[in-house]
Design a protein around this motif. Structure first.
Motif, PDB file in Angstrom:
ATOM      1  N   TRP A 114     -45.161 -42.133  40.844  1.00 58.75           N
ATOM      2  CA  TRP A 114     -44.837 -41.565  39.491  1.00 58.75           C
ATOM      3  C   TRP A 114     -45.594 -40.103  39.352  1.00 58.75           C
ATOM      4  N   ALA A 115     -46.740 -39.981  40.252  1.00 58.13           N
ATOM      5  CA  ALA A 115     -47.614 -38.881  40.172  1.00 58.13           C
ATOM      6  C   ALA A 115     -46.927 -37.972  41.274  1.00 58.13           C
ATOM      7  N   LEU A 116     -46.137 -38.214  42.039  1.00 55.63           N
ATOM      8  CA  LEU A 116     -45.439 -37.527  42.855  1.00 55.63           C
ATOM      9  C   LEU A 116     -44.165 -37.052  42.091  1.00 55.63           C
ATOM     10  N   MET A 117     -43.321 -37.944  41.498  1.00 52.49           N
ATOM     11  CA  MET A 117     -42.155 -37.662  40.919  1.00 52.49           C
ATOM     12  C   MET A 117     -42.047 -36.965  39.321  1.00 52.49           C
ATOM     13  N   ALA A 118     -43.141 -37.142  38.850  1.00 53.19           N
ATOM     14  CA  ALA A 118     -43.174 -36.948  37.392  1.00 53.19           C
ATOM     15  C   ALA A 118     -43.203 -35.282  37.254  1.00 53.19           C
ATOM     16  N   PRO A 119     -43.864 -34.596  38.167  1.00 51.54           N
ATOM     17  CA  PRO A 119     -43.989 -32.994  38.103  1.00 51.54           C
ATOM     18  C   PRO A 119     -42.677 -32.691  37.918  1.00 51.54           C
ATOM     19  N   VAL A 120     -41.645 -33.249  38.934  1.00 51.30           N
ATOM     20  CA  VAL A 120     -40.490 -32.571  39.027  1.00 51.30           C
ATOM     21  C   VAL A 120     -39.536 -32.911  37.960  1.00 51.30           C
ATOM     22  N   PHE A 121     -39.571 -34.384  37.678  1.00 51.01           N
ATOM     23  CA  PHE A 121     -38.463 -34.844  36.748  1.00 51.01           C
ATOM     24  C   PHE A 121     -38.637 -35.059  35.103  1.00 51.01           C
ATOM     25  N   ILE A 122     -39.798 -35.089  34.980  1.00 51.64           N
ATOM     26  CA  ILE A 122     -40.346 -35.175  33.506  1.00 51.64           C
ATOM     27  C   ILE A 122     -39.881 -33.754  33.134  1.00 51.64           C
ATOM     28  N   PRO A 123     -40.381 -32.556  33.323  1.00 50.75           N
ATOM     29  CA  PRO A 123     -40.003 -31.340  32.816  1.00 50.75           C
ATOM     30  C   PRO A 123     -38.397 -31.168  33.009  1.00 50.75           C
ATOM     31  N   MET A 124     -37.690 -31.586  33.990  1.00 54.02           N
ATOM     32  CA  MET A 124     -36.239 -31.356  34.245  1.00 54.02           C
ATOM     33  C   MET A 124     -35.627 -31.916  33.094  1.00 54.02           C
ATOM     34  N   PHE A 125     -35.734 -33.203  33.000  1.00 52.64           N
ATOM     35  CA  PHE A 125     -35.032 -33.999  31.697  1.00 52.64           C
ATOM     36  C   PHE A 125     -35.512 -33.515  30.384  1.00 52.64           C
ATOM     37  N   MET A 126     -36.846 -32.944  30.262  1.00 55.19           N
ATOM     38  CA  MET A 126     -37.155 -32.538  28.816  1.00 55.19           C
ATOM     39  C   MET A 126     -36.434 -31.520  28.710  1.00 55.19           C
ATOM     40  N   LEU A 127     -36.135 -30.699  29.746  1.00 56.89           N
ATOM     41  CA  LEU A 127     -35.255 -29.252  29.260  1.00 56.89           C
ATOM     42  C   LEU A 127     -34.115 -29.757  28.994  1.00 56.89           C
ATOM     43  N   GLY A 174     -33.191 -32.345  27.277  1.00 53.04           N
ATOM     44  CA  GLY A 174     -33.348 -32.961  25.755  1.00 53.04           C
ATOM     45  C   GLY A 174     -33.665 -34.136  25.985  1.00 53.04           C
ATOM     46  N   TYR A 175     -34.258 -34.822  26.979  1.00 55.68           N
ATOM     47  CA  TYR A 175     -34.687 -36.284  26.948  1.00 55.68           C
ATOM     48  C   TYR A 175     -35.946 -36.366  26.650  1.00 55.68           C
ATOM     49  N   ASP A 176     -36.433 -37.434  26.102  1.00 56.44           N
ATOM     50  CA  ASP A 176     -37.945 -38.000  25.771  1.00 56.44           C
ATOM     51  C   ASP A 176     -38.624 -38.175  27.021  1.00 56.44           C
ATOM     52  N   PRO A 177     -39.865 -37.501  27.332  1.00 60.25           N
ATOM     53  CA  PRO A 177     -40.428 -37.890  28.629  1.00 60.25           C
ATOM     54  C   PRO A 177     -40.738 -39.471  28.667  1.00 60.25           C
ATOM     55  N   ALA A 178     -40.975 -40.201  27.664  1.00 59.52           N
ATOM     56  CA  ALA A 178     -41.202 -41.816  27.584  1.00 59.52           C
ATOM     57  C   ALA A 178     -39.869 -42.279  28.266  1.00 59.52           C
ATOM     58  N   PHE A 179     -38.923 -41.797  27.657  1.00 51.68           N
ATOM     59  CA  PHE A 179     -37.613 -42.585  28.398  1.00 51.68           C
ATOM     60  C   PHE A 179     -37.499 -42.358  29.664  1.00 51.68           C
ATOM     61  N   VAL A 180     -37.552 -41.149  30.344  1.00 51.98           N
ATOM     62  CA  VAL A 180     -37.740 -40.623  31.894  1.00 51.98           C
ATOM     63  C   VAL A 180     -38.672 -41.768  32.535  1.00 51.98           C
ATOM     64  N   GLN A 181     -39.724 -41.906  31.858  1.00 48.14           N
ATOM     65  CA  GLN A 181     -40.696 -42.778  32.422  1.00 48.14           C
ATOM     66  C   GLN A 181     -40.023 -44.293  32.381  1.00 48.14           C
ATOM     67  N   LEU A 182     -39.737 -44.700  31.564  1.00 48.45           N
ATOM     68  CA  LEU A 182     -38.895 -45.860  31.260  1.00 48.45           C
ATOM     69  C   LEU A 182     -37.879 -46.066  32.630  1.00 48.45           C
ATOM     70  N   GLY A 183     -36.918 -45.145  32.849  1.00 46.79           N
ATOM     71  CA  GLY A 183     -36.103 -45.220  34.074  1.00 46.79           C
ATOM     72  C   GLY A 183     -36.829 -45.307  35.064  1.00 46.79           C
ATOM     73  N   PHE A 184     -38.048 -44.776  35.431  1.00 48.52           N
ATOM     74  CA  PHE A 184     -38.836 -44.989  36.804  1.00 48.52           C
ATOM     75  C   PHE A 184     -39.327 -46.244  36.690  1.00 48.52           C
ATOM     76  N   ARG A 185     -39.921 -46.896  35.719  1.00 47.55           N
ATOM     77  CA  ARG A 185     -40.529 -48.229  35.691  1.00 47.55           C
ATOM     78  C   ARG A 185     -39.431 -49.143  36.061  1.00 47.55           C
ATOM     79  N   ILE A 186     -38.185 -49.149  35.624  1.00 46.32           N
ATOM     80  CA  ILE A 186     -36.943 -49.890  35.882  1.00 46.32           C
ATOM     81  C   ILE A 186     -36.710 -50.017  37.255  1.00 46.32           C
TER      82      ILE A 186
END
Length: 509
Positions: free
Chosen positions: A413-426, A428-440
């Protein structure tokens, strides 16, 4: 015939799936230690930032509409930042304090044997018809005990299955599936929630400094996931795994594995303490004028949500003290900090890893590479109309594949979050929802990764029942769980989103 020729001949006889797993294992074994991996990534970020800065690469920040230039870390300004921020990057890394605070409570509960006794009691006292459900439930909820659940649940489940005349491999597989694939789901907020939300918050602030991802932002969905995992896991065990295994005809095994009267009495007292704690908490939170509620009387957001970590911390400390005192593990007040210190020793590897992770994320953010990549990828996906649930499902599938190579959830997650959280936030996605996708995704393929450090231990347990058992045996047992868990989780996510349900307090897609 040489050893190399023999290995080549054996590989030629294997099916395509086993050949693929061999490639995964070879590639994964060549990856450096996670600490060194992030050191190398930090160095690569420095070089990459210098190249992009040389070509004057820039992007317009969607939030501020300002032009953001890539800043070189290999420059006077960059050198000042690296040397001046190294300590603050580490000490100010959000997940560090959250995780260590949570582990003060969870760790002491683990050290006094509370989790182990509870899991044994749950499985051994269950009617035969419900044993499969109990095993998987104990495995999923066992993530409160962190990695200790890997050591306790699978062999215990194998013994229970054997004792009631069922194939021990089916029990071992069900236990391992519950612990490994269900590692991120629970009815209680655990250390994993604090760890991942801390990383998400750290990264999300590069796009919006006001964003905070709390440990309860995935709570509703993850609580429902426990029920789904137990049902799906039990069906896979009884409809696919056991029919394939048939009747166990191996050697007789000693199945002595009991909960003592002292432990039973201590668990009863601990249960009473838990009820009293929760009742007192309810008395404080429920009144409309409670200091833990927001000014308008709401709970989302509120001081209760923002203060959930210390509330959970004291909950586990309370239970641990009651149980520890009952079984004689805690004889005086000095034993409490001693046991906490022992729990912190187990976190030393995580603390060392965090030092490297914090530097990498800080360099990635300071250089503006993260926002540049996020905007670029977001524009690309939007240009091909890749938005909504399909892009999240694609992200889940990508994460599931990467998880075969990077078994540490926090490191991945430390590797993927810096790329995918900002991308999905831009987008319109909530970062917590992106985190949920990762956890699944991260949870679903844990049990089939050759890099899972508990695979050798599982193979050792299997050889107690069958000397010929190997990785192929274990993989053939776990693959159906992984496939059905991932598929069912994606279906649950789709239904959840289409129904407009929140994944946590006040959090939607």
């Amino acid at each position: 015939m040489s050893r190399l020729q023999l290995e080549n001949e054996n590989e030629a006889k294997m099916g395509p799936m086993m050949k693929f797993l061999n490639v995964v294992e070879r590639v994964g074994n060549k990856l450096p230690h996670p600490f060194m991996l992030f050191v190398y990534l930090a160095a690569a970020t420095m070089v990459f930032s210098a190249i992009l800065s040389f070509f004057n690469v820039s992007v317009f920040h969607p939030g501020t509409e300002e032009e953001v230039h890539i800043k070189s870390l290999i420059s006077g300004e960059g050198l000042q930042y690296i040397t001046g921020s190294m300590v603050s990057n580490f000490s100010g890394f959000a997940p560090l304090g959250l995780v260590l605070a949570m582990m003060l409570g969870i760790g002491i509960a683990q050290k006094v044997g509370l989790f182990e006794a509870f899991m044994k009691k749950t499985i051994l006292n269950t009617p035969k018809s419900l044993v499969t459900y109990a095993v998987i439930t104990a495995g999923v909820l066992g993530n409160l005990a962190s990695d200790a659940a890997y050591i306790i649940i699978p062999p215990l489940a194998a013994m229970v299955f054997y004792a009631i005349g069922r194939h021990p491999f089916a029990g071992l597989a069900a236990g391992f599936a519950g612990v490994g694939a269900g590692f991120t789901a629970n009815f209680i907020v655990a250390g994993t929630d604090a760890l991942l939300s801390g990383i998400s918050t750290e990264v999300a602030k590069t796009v919006d400094p006001t964003v905070i991802v709390t440990p309860v932002d995935n709570y509703f969905f993850m609580s429902a996931s426990v029920v789904m995992l137990v049902i799906v896991g039990a069906l896979v065990t009884e409809k696919i795994i056991e029919p394939r295994l048939g009747t166990y005809t191996g050697k007789a095994i000693d199945t002595t594995f009991e909960v003592t009267k002292e432990e039973t009495k201590a668990l009863r007292r601990t249960g009473i303490a838990a009820v009293i704690y929760l009742a007192l908490l309810a008395l404080v939170v429920l009144p409309a004028n409670s200091p833990l509620r927001a000014e308008d009387g709401g709970l989302v957001p509120s001081p209760f949500i923002s203060g959930i970590v210390p509330i959970i911390l004291f909950f586990f400390i309370t239970l641990a003290i009651v149980y520890g005192a009952s079984v004689g593990k805690i004889k005086n007040t000095s034993d409490v900090p001693t046991l906490m210190g022992e729990a912190m020793k187990d976190m030393s590897g995580y603390i060392v890893l965090v030092f490297a992770v914090a530097q990498f994320i800080a360099y990635f953010n300071w250089s503006n590479i993260g926002i540049w990549m996020a905007v670029s990828f977001a524009d690309l996906l939007q240009s091909v109309n890749m938005t909504g649930l399909p892009v999240i499902i694609g992200f889940i599938l990508l994460t599931a594949i990467l998880n075969l190579f990077i078994i540490s959830g926090s490191a991945q997650w430390a590797l993927m979050a810096p790329v995918f959280i900002p991308m999905f936030m831009l987008m319109g996605y909530d970062p917590a929802f992106v985190q949920l996708g990762f956890r699944i995704a991260d949870s679903s393929t844990n049990i089939i990764s050759p890099l899972n450090p508990y695979i050798p231990m599982l193979l050792m347990f299997m050889k107690d029942y069958d000397k010929k058992a190997g990785f192929g045996t274990l993989f053939s047992l776990m693959l159906p769980f992984s496939i059905f868990f991932l598929g069912a989780w994606i279906v649950l996510l789709i239904i959840w989103v289409l129904a407009g349900l929140p994944i946590g307090p006040g959090i939607t897609m």
